[in-house]
Design a protein around this motif. Structure first.
Motif, PDB file in Angstrom:
ATOM      1  N   THR A   1      -9.191  -5.598  11.169  1.00  0.00           N
ATOM      2  CA  THR A   1      -9.340  -4.897   9.894  1.00  0.00           C
ATOM      3  C   THR A   1      -9.703  -5.864   8.774  1.00  0.00           C
ATOM      4  O   THR A   1     -10.637  -5.608   8.014  1.00  0.00           O
ATOM      5  CB  THR A   1      -8.036  -4.145   9.540  1.00  0.00           C
ATOM      6  N   TYR A   2      -8.940  -6.940   8.652  1.00  0.00           N
ATOM      7  CA  TYR A   2      -9.204  -7.981   7.662  1.00  0.00           C
ATOM      8  C   TYR A   2      -9.221  -9.316   8.390  1.00  0.00           C
ATOM      9  O   TYR A   2      -8.408  -9.536   9.293  1.00  0.00           O
ATOM     10  CB  TYR A   2      -8.114  -8.027   6.587  1.00  0.00           C
ATOM     11  N   VAL A   3     -10.125 -10.195   7.977  1.00  0.00           N
ATOM     12  CA  VAL A   3     -10.192 -11.525   8.576  1.00  0.00           C
ATOM     13  C   VAL A   3      -9.938 -12.571   7.504  1.00  0.00           C
ATOM     14  O   VAL A   3     -10.069 -12.305   6.303  1.00  0.00           O
ATOM     15  CB  VAL A   3     -11.555 -11.775   9.279  1.00  0.00           C
ATOM     16  N   ASP A   4      -9.554 -13.752   7.944  1.00  0.00           N
ATOM     17  CA  ASP A   4      -9.257 -14.862   7.042  1.00  0.00           C
ATOM     18  C   ASP A   4     -10.405 -15.047   6.043  1.00  0.00           C
ATOM     19  O   ASP A   4     -11.568 -15.137   6.439  1.00  0.00           O
ATOM     20  CB  ASP A   4      -9.051 -16.136   7.863  1.00  0.00           C
ATOM     21  N   GLY A   5     -10.076 -15.052   4.756  1.00  0.00           N
ATOM     22  CA  GLY A   5     -11.075 -15.239   3.713  1.00  0.00           C
ATOM     23  C   GLY A   5     -11.539 -13.960   3.043  1.00  0.00           C
ATOM     24  O   GLY A   5     -12.178 -14.003   1.986  1.00  0.00           O
ATOM     25  N   ASP A   6     -11.250 -12.785   3.634  1.00  0.00           N
ATOM     26  CA  ASP A   6     -11.616 -11.522   2.989  1.00  0.00           C
ATOM     27  C   ASP A   6     -10.919 -11.417   1.637  1.00  0.00           C
ATOM     28  O   ASP A   6      -9.773 -11.856   1.474  1.00  0.00           O
ATOM     29  CB  ASP A   6     -11.187 -10.317   3.830  1.00  0.00           C
ATOM     30  N   VAL A   7     -11.589 -10.809   0.674  1.00  0.00           N
ATOM     31  CA  VAL A   7     -11.001 -10.526  -0.632  1.00  0.00           C
ATOM     32  C   VAL A   7     -10.764  -9.016  -0.703  1.00  0.00           C
ATOM     33  O   VAL A   7     -11.679  -8.231  -0.457  1.00  0.00           O
ATOM     34  CB  VAL A   7     -11.926 -10.981  -1.774  1.00  0.00           C
ATOM     35  N   VAL A   8      -9.516  -8.618  -1.015  1.00  0.00           N
ATOM     36  CA  VAL A   8      -9.123  -7.210  -1.007  1.00  0.00           C
ATOM     37  C   VAL A   8      -8.725  -6.796  -2.419  1.00  0.00           C
ATOM     38  O   VAL A   8      -7.947  -7.486  -3.076  1.00  0.00           O
ATOM     39  CB  VAL A   8      -7.937  -6.981  -0.033  1.00  0.00           C
ATOM     40  N   LEU A   9      -9.261  -5.674  -2.875  1.00  0.00           N
ATOM     41  CA  LEU A   9      -8.877  -5.086  -4.162  1.00  0.00           C
ATOM     42  C   LEU A   9      -7.573  -4.331  -3.964  1.00  0.00           C
ATOM     43  O   LEU A   9      -7.451  -3.525  -3.031  1.00  0.00           O
ATOM     44  CB  LEU A   9      -9.972  -4.126  -4.647  1.00  0.00           C
ATOM     45  N   VAL A  10      -6.578  -4.590  -4.823  1.00  0.00           N
ATOM     46  CA  VAL A  10      -5.279  -3.925  -4.702  1.00  0.00           C
ATOM     47  C   VAL A  10      -4.890  -3.263  -6.022  1.00  0.00           C
ATOM     48  O   VAL A  10      -5.333  -3.678  -7.087  1.00  0.00           O
ATOM     49  CB  VAL A  10      -4.158  -4.904  -4.258  1.00  0.00           C
ATOM     50  N   ALA A  11      -4.070  -2.232  -5.903  1.00  0.00           N
ATOM     51  CA  ALA A  11      -3.489  -1.554  -7.061  1.00  0.00           C
ATOM     52  C   ALA A  11      -2.002  -1.894  -7.061  1.00  0.00           C
ATOM     53  O   ALA A  11      -1.238  -1.328  -6.274  1.00  0.00           O
ATOM     54  CB  ALA A  11      -3.708  -0.054  -6.971  1.00  0.00           C
ATOM     55  N   TRP A  12      -1.592  -2.840  -7.893  1.00  0.00           N
ATOM     56  CA  TRP A  12      -0.199  -3.276  -7.942  1.00  0.00           C
ATOM     57  C   TRP A  12       0.694  -2.136  -8.417  1.00  0.00           C
ATOM     58  O   TRP A  12       0.385  -1.453  -9.375  1.00  0.00           O
ATOM     59  CB  TRP A  12      -0.044  -4.484  -8.856  1.00  0.00           C
ATOM     60  N   GLY A  13       1.782  -1.907  -7.706  1.00  0.00           N
ATOM     61  CA  GLY A  13       2.740  -0.885  -8.086  1.00  0.00           C
ATOM     62  C   GLY A  13       2.475   0.488  -7.501  1.00  0.00           C
ATOM     63  O   GLY A  13       3.207   1.425  -7.777  1.00  0.00           O
ATOM     64  N   ALA A  14       1.441   0.629  -6.692  1.00  0.00           N
ATOM     65  CA  ALA A  14       1.160   1.921  -6.061  1.00  0.00           C
ATOM     66  C   ALA A  14       2.232   2.247  -5.023  1.00  0.00           C
ATOM     67  O   ALA A  14       2.851   1.354  -4.456  1.00  0.00           O
ATOM     68  CB  ALA A  14      -0.219   1.897  -5.410  1.00  0.00           C
ATOM     69  N   SER A  15       2.440   3.515  -4.758  1.00  0.00           N
ATOM     70  CA  SER A  15       3.455   3.947  -3.794  1.00  0.00           C
ATOM     71  C   SER A  15       2.987   3.714  -2.360  1.00  0.00           C
ATOM     72  O   SER A  15       1.818   3.930  -2.048  1.00  0.00           O
ATOM     73  CB  SER A  15       3.753   5.432  -3.976  1.00  0.00           C
ATOM     74  N   PRO A  16       3.909   3.307  -1.478  1.00  0.00           N
ATOM     75  CA  PRO A  16       3.556   3.118  -0.067  1.00  0.00           C
ATOM     76  C   PRO A  16       3.134   4.432   0.581  1.00  0.00           C
ATOM     77  O   PRO A  16       3.674   5.491   0.257  1.00  0.00           O
ATOM     78  CB  PRO A  16       4.855   2.612   0.561  1.00  0.00           C
ATOM     79  N   ARG A  17       2.186   4.333   1.517  1.00  0.00           N
ATOM     80  CA  ARG A  17       1.741   5.493   2.292  1.00  0.00           C
ATOM     81  C   ARG A  17       1.600   5.078   3.748  1.00  0.00           C
ATOM     82  O   ARG A  17       0.966   4.078   4.061  1.00  0.00           O
ATOM     83  CB  ARG A  17       0.403   6.003   1.771  1.00  0.00           C
ATOM     84  N   VAL A  18       2.202   5.866   4.628  1.00  0.00           N
ATOM     85  CA  VAL A  18       2.118   5.592   6.058  1.00  0.00           C
ATOM     86  C   VAL A  18       0.658   5.584   6.486  1.00  0.00           C
ATOM     87  O   VAL A  18      -0.136   6.435   6.078  1.00  0.00           O
ATOM     88  CB  VAL A  18       2.921   6.645   6.858  1.00  0.00           C
ATOM     89  N   GLY A  19       0.300   4.574   7.303  1.00  0.00           N
ATOM     90  CA  GLY A  19      -1.054   4.448   7.807  1.00  0.00           C
ATOM     91  C   GLY A  19      -1.954   3.579   6.958  1.00  0.00           C
ATOM     92  O   GLY A  19      -3.026   3.180   7.397  1.00  0.00           O
ATOM     93  N   ARG A  20      -1.533   3.253   5.736  1.00  0.00           N
ATOM     94  CA  ARG A  20      -2.343   2.439   4.839  1.00  0.00           C
ATOM     95  C   ARG A  20      -1.867   0.991   4.882  1.00  0.00           C
ATOM     96  O   ARG A  20      -0.717   0.698   5.213  1.00  0.00           O
ATOM     97  CB  ARG A  20      -2.213   2.944   3.391  1.00  0.00           C
ATOM     98  N   CYS A  21      -2.753   0.092   4.513  1.00  0.00           N
ATOM     99  CA  CYS A  21      -2.397  -1.327   4.413  1.00  0.00           C
ATOM    100  C   CYS A  21      -1.848  -1.592   3.024  1.00  0.00           C
ATOM    101  O   CYS A  21      -2.362  -1.064   2.034  1.00  0.00           O
ATOM    102  CB  CYS A  21      -3.615  -2.199   4.677  1.00  0.00           C
ATOM    103  N   HIS A  22      -0.796  -2.400   2.982  1.00  0.00           N
ATOM    104  CA  HIS A  22      -0.139  -2.737   1.727  1.00  0.00           C
ATOM    105  C   HIS A  22       0.098  -4.237   1.656  1.00  0.00           C
ATOM    106  O   HIS A  22       0.250  -4.894   2.681  1.00  0.00           O
ATOM    107  CB  HIS A  22       1.219  -2.035   1.625  1.00  0.00           C
TER     108      HIS A  22
END
Length: 94
Positions: free
Chosen positions: A16-37
């Motif tokens: 899904t993600y490899v070393d060096g990938d840059v991921v956009l995140v939303a800090w403080g979002a609620s956890p959801r089953v099946g999603r990456c956090h």
């Protein structure tokens, strides 16, 4: 909610993600089953661990009434992690 970026380090979330990938995140979002956090893993024998990207697999109520989450890696050859409390889940990818 605040947006930010994290850089992936390591192999636990391949392919899904490899070393060096840059991921956009939303800090403080609620956890959801099946999603990456982005999560804070429990301290190890040698002290605190860095933040990590893991997949939330299920929610569970603990005996003391607290809520917790199980997280896993996508790479079956990498180390597996288990239970985290709600406070340790920091963000969700978008």
């Amino acid at each position: 909610m605040q947006l930010g970026f994290v850089v992936v380090r390591g192999r636990s979330m391949e392919p899904t993600y490899v070393d060096g990938d840059v991921v956009l995140v939303a800090w403080g979002a609620s956890p959801r089953v099946g999603r990456c956090h982005v999560v804070r893993l429990p301290d190890g024998d040698d002290g605190p661990r860095p933040l990590a990207i893991k997949r939330v697999t299920r929610r569970e109520r603990l005996a003391d009434g607290a809520s917790g989450w199980w997280v896993e890696r996508d790479n079956p050859r990498a180390v597996s992690y288990t239970h985290l409390t709600l406070q340790t889940i920091c963000s969700v990818e978008i």
